[in-house]
Design an enzyme around this catalytic site. Structure first.
Site, PDB file in Angstrom:
ATOM      1  N   GLU A 139       0.829  -1.216   0.000  1.00 31.84           N
ATOM      2  CA  GLU A 139       0.000   0.000   0.000  1.00 31.84           C
ATOM      3  C   GLU A 139       0.861   1.262   0.000  1.00 31.84           C
ATOM      4  O   GLU A 139       0.547   2.244  -0.662  1.00 31.84           O
ATOM      5  CB  GLU A 139      -0.938   0.018   1.215  1.00 31.84           C
ATOM      6  CG  GLU A 139      -1.963  -1.113   1.249  1.00 31.84           C
ATOM      7  CD  GLU A 139      -3.061  -0.977   0.199  1.00 31.84           C
ATOM      8  OE1 GLU A 139      -3.063   0.015  -0.544  1.00 31.84           O
ATOM      9  OE2 GLU A 139      -3.902  -1.887   0.126  1.00 31.84           O
ATOM     10  N   ARG A 173       1.044   3.889  -3.255  1.00 34.82           N
ATOM     11  CA  ARG A 173       0.483   5.224  -3.008  1.00 34.82           C
ATOM     12  C   ARG A 173       1.584   6.261  -2.791  1.00 34.82           C
ATOM     13  O   ARG A 173       1.569   7.330  -3.409  1.00 34.82           O
ATOM     14  CB  ARG A 173      -0.444   5.192  -1.795  1.00 34.82           C
ATOM     15  CG  ARG A 173      -1.608   4.221  -1.974  1.00 34.82           C
ATOM     16  CD  ARG A 173      -2.580   4.265  -0.814  1.00 34.82           C
ATOM     17  NE  ARG A 173      -3.397   3.042  -0.773  1.00 34.82           N
ATOM     18  CZ  ARG A 173      -4.655   2.992  -0.376  1.00 34.82           C
ATOM     19  NH1 ARG A 173      -5.276   4.076   0.024  1.00 34.82           N
ATOM     20  NH2 ARG A 173      -5.306   1.841  -0.351  1.00 34.82           N
ATOM     21  N   ASP A 195      -5.469  -9.631  -7.889  1.00 38.48           N
ATOM     22  CA  ASP A 195      -5.771  -8.747  -9.025  1.00 38.48           C
ATOM     23  C   ASP A 195      -4.561  -8.113  -9.709  1.00 38.48           C
ATOM     24  O   ASP A 195      -4.292  -8.335 -10.895  1.00 38.48           O
ATOM     25  CB  ASP A 195      -6.761  -7.649  -8.584  1.00 38.48           C
ATOM     26  CG  ASP A 195      -6.361  -6.938  -7.278  1.00 38.48           C
ATOM     27  OD1 ASP A 195      -5.333  -7.301  -6.680  1.00 38.48           O
ATOM     28  OD2 ASP A 195      -7.084  -6.011  -6.873  1.00 38.48           O
ATOM     29  N   GLU A 227     -11.818   1.228 -10.082  1.00 36.38           N
ATOM     30  CA  GLU A 227     -11.514   0.292 -11.172  1.00 36.38           C
ATOM     31  C   GLU A 227     -12.402   0.464 -12.399  1.00 36.38           C
ATOM     32  O   GLU A 227     -11.931   0.371 -13.542  1.00 36.38           O
ATOM     33  CB  GLU A 227     -11.587  -1.164 -10.673  1.00 36.38           C
ATOM     34  CG  GLU A 227     -10.460  -1.552  -9.724  1.00 36.38           C
ATOM     35  CD  GLU A 227     -10.632  -1.003  -8.312  1.00 36.38           C
ATOM     36  OE1 GLU A 227     -11.771  -0.604  -7.963  1.00 36.38           O
ATOM     37  OE2 GLU A 227      -9.636  -0.950  -7.559  1.00 36.38           O
TER      38      GLU A 227
END
Ligand code: DMJ
Length: 693
Positions: free
Chosen positions: A306, A310, A439, A574
């Site tokens: 994360e 980011r 994903d 998404e």
């Protein structure tokens, strides 16, 4: 003459004082009964008749009551709910799915209340049951925030600053003037609809029909969709600035902040968005904070994935767009503090790092790392090596890629969800998904191949094999409408559910097809894009749930179901991300229309009046979508950025032939095409007209 003894006439005699005075219940009952017995049969019959008559009159004077009673016996509870639902009287009960209606003709849509419709009216979109004719749609058009407040929830009504439509209807006038998002007046011609456009005009004038009398020119003031996204960003930023400045996340309803890493996550995630949008003042203020306040010398645990996508991704892309070395220096500092995560026996990184102490560990709840997390940090670390000429970052992440490439336990190129940092092996095998925990593994296979100039063939092989694996094992179509979706495989059995996260896939498939990969990838992208759109369009709020279940049995009335636990929406990007790719590659304006519908739904159901947007708990309840008081950093980093790029007419604004977006929407350059010193807009500053570049 009647003798007074013969009491066959109607005479009601009130009792004497004694009989009226209260002694006790028993005495009273006895005396009433005695008096009744003293009446003649005729008197009693007349009294009973009178009472019955009055009772029937009373009943007949309440038609709604009798109506309900009349139908009560032959109505099921489901039908009652259905009627209530049609009348918009209360939220849908758990488990109940309203009947589906396919609207074949645009004119039928006129009868549908606007809150159930996407702004853009298209045929064949399954929608909710047609409501009673008495519910006329308002004549006003435009963004939901500008329409009547009938469907606005209490927490939204608190906003004193919200622009409102003029109340001319009280004076009997047709309302065609509304105050725009940015204070400008929008005049809509009576009987015309505001035509959506991008920055240039996209929607055309009505088509001429041969031989018909020439149509009167229609004056239509366009809704500027780019301006609408800018307004949404400013509104979100206003909340962040007022209540959460320098903190990780805004809690817009309680007007405070939430902390995850304590590193100004939203601010860093939003830096390049502001630059791309040309929001100079906001950018400069944020830059100042990075320069003076941001310190990574903190005793704090961060999640490797994360914080990489980011923070590291955000700093690197901002450096590329601005040429400001402040961001590169910060990226170097942060990247080097993440390196302890890779000090494991297998070189598969731990999930968490303490950036102050230089220690790393697995998550508290398991010894495993998540496959998507360890395989979706490569774009950023490779770029850091390229910029710093220090190979350690690239080596660390490429060791992981190499290892996963050869690892046992894949199924037709599909990877399990967990990997152990000590053994370096997949764990909990047998479950395969394109959603959470897997994903971006697939996304980064393609994007690394593109980033590296299409030379690393192992990455391409793994990607192509995985897409074949998806087609062979996970693809299904719903009944009745044959929507294509990517299900989950669990020990050989398909589970017909799809995370919203999977909606990155149409965009990724289209990006591959654009770069020469098989054309059937594009076919699949088109189909999946439609499904992701339906995940929004079929919900009462126009917003997708976190997880959607799909119906496979032929007797089903609708394609989509949502379980109560999956009804939330956390402002994820998404679908709009894929819409952006699909529009760039096809130029089909429906993708812009779908994105526009989504933006309006966000404004209608998640916008917090005092500033910011909130996650919601129930996408099926437009009256109370259950705001959750949290604005995720990716709403500014990704969702609004992709919407802005979707509506911008400038294809060169972050050209997809020069940049790859990391999985947090931070654009990084493709090697060879853009040298680190040859940035597109280096040193120009955000007030430059990006379109002309
Ligand atoms: C973001 O942090 C990234 O897009 C990630 O790849 C998935 N989760 C969120 C958005 O949904």
């Amino acid at each position: 003459m009647y003798s007074p003894q013969r009491k066959d006439f109607v005479s009601l005699t009130l009792g004497d004082q004694h009989s009226l005075s209260y002694t006790n219940g028993k005495h009273h009952k006895l005396s009433c009964w005695r008096k009744w017995k003293q009446l003649s049969r005729l008197q009693r019959s007349l009294i009973l008749f009178l009472l019955a008559f009055l009772f029937i009159c009373g009943i007949l004077s309440y038609p709604s009551l009798t109506e309900q009673w009349r139908g009560f016996s032959d109505r099921s509870i489901k039908e009652d709910w259905e009627e209530m639902d049609n009348r918009g009287l209360r939220p849908i009960p758990p488990g109940f799915v309203p009947k589906q209606l396919v609207v074949p003709l645009p004119e039928v849509i006129e009868d549908i209340p606007p809150e159930l419709l996407p702004e853009t009216q298209r045929p064949s979109v399954p929608i909710l049951p047609k409501p009673p004719a008495m519910r006329k749609p308002p004549s006003k058009r435009g963004p939901p925030a500008l329409q009547k407040r009938g469907n606005v929830t209490n927490w939204q009504l608190k906003d004193k600053e919200e622009p409102v439509a003029k109340k001319d209807e009280e004076e009997g006038k047709e309302v065609n003037t509304v105050i725009s998002w940015r204070g400008a007046m929008i005049e809509a011609e009576q009987g015309t609809e505001l035509q959506p456009t991008g920055r240039g005009k996209e929607a055309g004038t009505p088509a001429d029909s041969e031989g018909a009398a020439p149509l009167k020119p229609v004056t239509v003031k366009p809704v500027d969709r780019v301006e609408a996204v800018l307004e949404a960003f400013r509104h979100a930023w206003k909340g962040y600035k007022a209540f959460a400045w320098g903190h990780d996340e805004l809690k817009p309803i309680s007007k405070t902040h939430g902390e995850w890493f304590g590193l100004g996550l939203t601010l860093i995630d939003a830096l390049d968005t502001m630059w791309i949008m040309g929001l100079k003042d906001e950018f400069e203020e944020a830059r100042k904070w990075v320069e003076t306040e941001l310190s990574f010398s903190k005793n704090v645990d961060v999640n490797l994935f994360e914080s990489t996508i980011r923070i590291l991704g955000g700093l690197l892309s901002t450096y590329h767009l601005t040429g400001d070395t402040l961001f590169l220096d910060k990226a170097k500092d942060f990247g080097s503090r993440l390196m302890p995560a890779f000090k494991t026996p297998s070189k598969i990184p731990f999930s968490d790092v303490n950036i102050g102490k230089g220690t790393a560990h697995p998550p508290r709840w398991t010894t495993d790392s998540t496959v998507a997390e360890v395989t979706s940090i490569q774009l950023e670390f490779r770029e850091l090596s390229r910029l710093t000429h220090d190979p350690q970052y690239q080596k660390a992440v490429e060791d992981v890629t190499r290892q996963v490439h050869t690892l046992e336990g894949k199924h037709d190129g599909l990877v399990p969800m967990f990997i152990n940092a000590s053994s370096g092996k997949f764990t909990r095998k047998g479950a395969f998904t394109l959603g959470a925990r897997a994903d971006s593994y697939y996304e980064y296979l393609l994007k690394q191949w593109l980033q590296g100039g299409k030379k690393e063939t192992e990455l391409l092989e793994d990607y192509l094999q995985a897409i074949e694996g998806v087609k062979k094992n996970l693809l299904r179509q719903t009944s009745p409408s044959k929507l294509t979706f990517v299900g989950e495989l669990s020990n050989g059995r398909i589970n017909p559910k799809m995370d919203h996260l999977v909606c990155f896939l149409p965009g990724t498939l289209a990006l591959g097809a654009h770069n020469g990969l098989p054309l059937d990838h594009m076919d699949l992208a088109l189909q999946l894009m439609e499904t992701c759109h339906q995940m929004y369009a079929q919900m009462e709020t126009g917003l997708s749930p976190e997880i959607t279940h799909f119906n496979l049995q032929y007797h089903n009335e609708r394609d989509i179901d949502v379980k109560p636990a999956d009804r939330h929406n956390v402002l994820r990007p998404e679908t709009v991300e894929s819409l952006f790719y699909m529009y760039r590659f096809t130029k089909d304006s429906k993708y812009r229309d779908w994105g526009w519908d989504i933006l309006q739904s966000f404004n209608k159901h998640t916008r917090v009046p005092s500033g910011g947007y909130t996650s919601i708990g129930n996408v099926r309840d437009p009256v109370n979508p259950a705001p959750r008081d949290k604005m995720e950093s990716f709403f500014l980093g990704e969702t609004l950025k992709y919407l802005f790029l979707l509506f911008s007419d400038d294809n060169e604004l972050i050209s997809l032939d020069k940049y790859v977006f990391n999985t947090e929407a931070h654009p990084l350059p493709i090697y060879g095409l853009l040298h680190p010193d040859e940035r597109d807009w280096a040193h120009d500053g955000p007030d430059v007209d990006l379109k002309k570049k």
